[in-house]
Write a protein that holds these residues in place. Structure first.
Motif, PDB file in Angstrom:
ATOM      1  N   UNK A   1      -7.132  -1.471  -0.716  1.00  0.00           N
ATOM      2  CA  UNK A   1      -6.503  -1.316  -2.028  1.00  0.00           C
ATOM      3  C   UNK A   1      -4.998  -1.613  -2.030  1.00  0.00           C
ATOM      4  N   UNK A   2      -4.354  -1.526  -0.875  1.00  0.00           N
ATOM      5  CA  UNK A   2      -2.920  -1.806  -0.798  1.00  0.00           C
ATOM      6  C   UNK A   2      -2.608  -3.297  -0.938  1.00  0.00           C
ATOM      7  N   UNK A   3      -3.573  -4.159  -0.650  1.00  0.00           N
ATOM      8  CA  UNK A   3      -3.291  -5.595  -0.738  1.00  0.00           C
ATOM      9  C   UNK A   3      -4.251  -6.359  -1.648  1.00  0.00           C
ATOM     10  N   UNK A   4      -5.429  -5.837  -1.928  1.00  0.00           N
ATOM     11  CA  UNK A   4      -6.379  -6.522  -2.808  1.00  0.00           C
ATOM     12  C   UNK A   4      -6.435  -5.715  -4.110  1.00  0.00           C
ATOM     13  N   UNK A   5      -5.702  -6.175  -5.113  1.00  0.00           N
ATOM     14  CA  UNK A   5      -5.510  -5.405  -6.348  1.00  0.00           C
ATOM     15  C   UNK A   5      -6.808  -5.060  -7.069  1.00  0.00           C
ATOM     16  N   UNK A   6      -7.855  -5.840  -6.902  1.00  0.00           N
ATOM     17  CA  UNK A   6      -9.123  -5.556  -7.573  1.00  0.00           C
ATOM     18  C   UNK A   6      -9.838  -4.371  -6.940  1.00  0.00           C
ATOM     19  N   UNK A   7      -9.465  -3.990  -5.735  1.00  0.00           N
ATOM     20  CA  UNK A   7     -10.128  -2.918  -4.991  1.00  0.00           C
ATOM     21  C   UNK A   7      -9.375  -1.603  -5.200  1.00  0.00           C
TER      22      UNK A   7
ATOM     23  N   UNK B   1      -5.845 -15.612  -3.903  1.00  0.00           N
ATOM     24  CA  UNK B   1      -4.518 -16.087  -3.505  1.00  0.00           C
ATOM     25  C   UNK B   1      -3.522 -14.927  -3.486  1.00  0.00           C
ATOM     26  N   UNK B   2      -3.574 -14.092  -4.518  1.00  0.00           N
ATOM     27  CA  UNK B   2      -2.690 -12.931  -4.580  1.00  0.00           C
ATOM     28  C   UNK B   2      -2.990 -11.959  -3.435  1.00  0.00           C
ATOM     29  N   UNK B   3      -4.273 -11.686  -3.208  1.00  0.00           N
ATOM     30  CA  UNK B   3      -4.657 -10.748  -2.144  1.00  0.00           C
ATOM     31  C   UNK B   3      -4.227 -11.275  -0.779  1.00  0.00           C
TER      32      UNK B   3
END
Length: 161
Positions: free
Chosen positions: A45-51, A144-146
């Motif tokens: 969750x700290x790097x993959x905003x969807x999680x 790309x964001x993640x």
């Protein structure tokens, strides 16, 4: 309501009716990227905003994942090839129309960093397949964001060590 999905294997990643593949170059080395994906599961969750939640289950053989918007998944890890690949399938999900889903993260040394390739493989109703194909640009931006955020997280953690 969670539903049981088809228990697909690694071959599904290459044969699924819907295959979305994205890649990005990271500055972090493969071992660090692998740790971020496969070993620091609770850090997603700290790097993959969807999680919004990711935690190991079954002694590390599975994961529970929750997404922004209410998606919930129980997963089985299919491959943990250190520094090369991390793959999993979804066993149960609350996504309507979904029949099977597997994802694979391939890591390839590239220059001083890592080329990360994420494959999203799914099957479902005709409507779901069409929606997933239409969602390709958004999933690509999310990846790309993640990937960028994972790279920055790894760099920040390595300067603290």
């Amino acid at each position: 309501m969670a539903r049981q999905l088809s228990p697909v294997g690694l071959e599904f990643i290459d044969t699924a009716p819907v295959r979305l593949v994205f890649a990005r170059q990271l500055s972090a080395p493969p071992a660090a990227v692998y740790r971020g994906l496969a070993e620091d599961v609770t850090g997603w969750p700290a790097w993959f905003r969807a999680v919004t939640l990711c935690r190991p289950t079954a002694g590390g053989a599975g994961r529970e994942v929750r997404l922004v918007g209410g998606g919930r998944f129980q997963e089985t890890i299919l491959a943990t090839d250190p520094v090369e690949r991390y793959a999993y399938r979804v066993d149960t999900a609350n996504a309507p129309g979904l029949r099977a889903l597997a994802e694979e993260w391939l890591l390839t040394p590239a220059g001083n960093g890592t080329r990360v390739q994420w494959s999203f493989a799914a099957d479902g109703t005709a409507v779901l397949r069409a929606l997933l194909k239409a969602a390709r640009p958004g999933l690509g931006r999310s990846f790309q964001d993640a990937a960028s955020r994972l790279d920055k997280r790894i760099a920040a953690n390595s300067t603290r060590s």
